[in-house]
Write an enzyme that holds these catalytic residues in place. Sequence first.
Site, PDB file in Angstrom:
ATOM      1  CE  LYS A 278      -4.390  -4.133   0.705  1.00  0.00           C
ATOM      2  NZ  LYS A 278      -4.987  -2.802   1.532  1.00  0.00           N
TER       3      LYS A 278
ATOM      4  CG  ASP B 178      -2.090  -1.042   1.241  1.00  0.00           C
ATOM      5  OD1 ASP B 178      -1.739  -1.852   0.119  1.00  0.00           O
ATOM      6  OD2 ASP B 178      -2.834  -1.116   2.047  1.00  0.00           O
TER       7      ASP B 178
ATOM      8  CB  CYS C  19      -2.574  -3.012   5.017  1.00  0.00           C
ATOM      9  SG  CYS C  19      -4.434  -2.387   4.800  1.00  0.00           S
TER      10      CYS C  19
END
Length: 194
Positions: free
Chosen positions: A102, A15, A141
């Site tokens: 995602k 991310d 995450c």
Amino acid sequence: MKVKIGYRDALIVVDMQNDFMPWGALPVPEGDRIVPRLNEYIELFERKSLPVFFTRDWHPENHISFKGHGGVWPPHCVQNTEGAMFHKDLKMPLDNKFIISKGTSPDFDAYSGFQGTPLDSLLRERGIRRVFIGGVATDYCVKNTVLGAINLGYEAFLLLDGIKGVDVNPGDSERAIQLMLDMGAVGVEVKELT
Ligand SMILES: [Zn+2]
């Protein structure tokens, strides 16, 4: 500790998108500071022709995690917006690179790069047994991707010098790191990899 990386290893960068950088919609303090270090990891894996996976939040405008749509977060990483783009200085390899999106449908969120994505099958197909995981945020995450990897049977290495956390509650990142280590993750730094 020295860790020799080889053909059953893969790098997972979590991310590293504009909205998670200090200028973004959901900022991770100093999230941009780890870019040079992550680039070192990327170059190491690229030099050995090992796969590098980049996860990203890739949300529709009405995503369930957003305030006003049932969630707690400000809108972030909306598909095809600047906020969803990777940090411009992240050195994406030309070959053997995979982008894992995602949280792509309105009613499903994912903190782990494995949830609702082809990440596990892409790793398995390549015979990967060990994954090296860094990025943001340590306490969301990164944590869930590391724990997901362990639960799926991978050996997970946490890049201690290549992660940053949000710390909504003070100490969240430290507790997340401790949990990952307790669950079997191995902490490493770039100087230990050969
Ligand atoms: Zn999200």
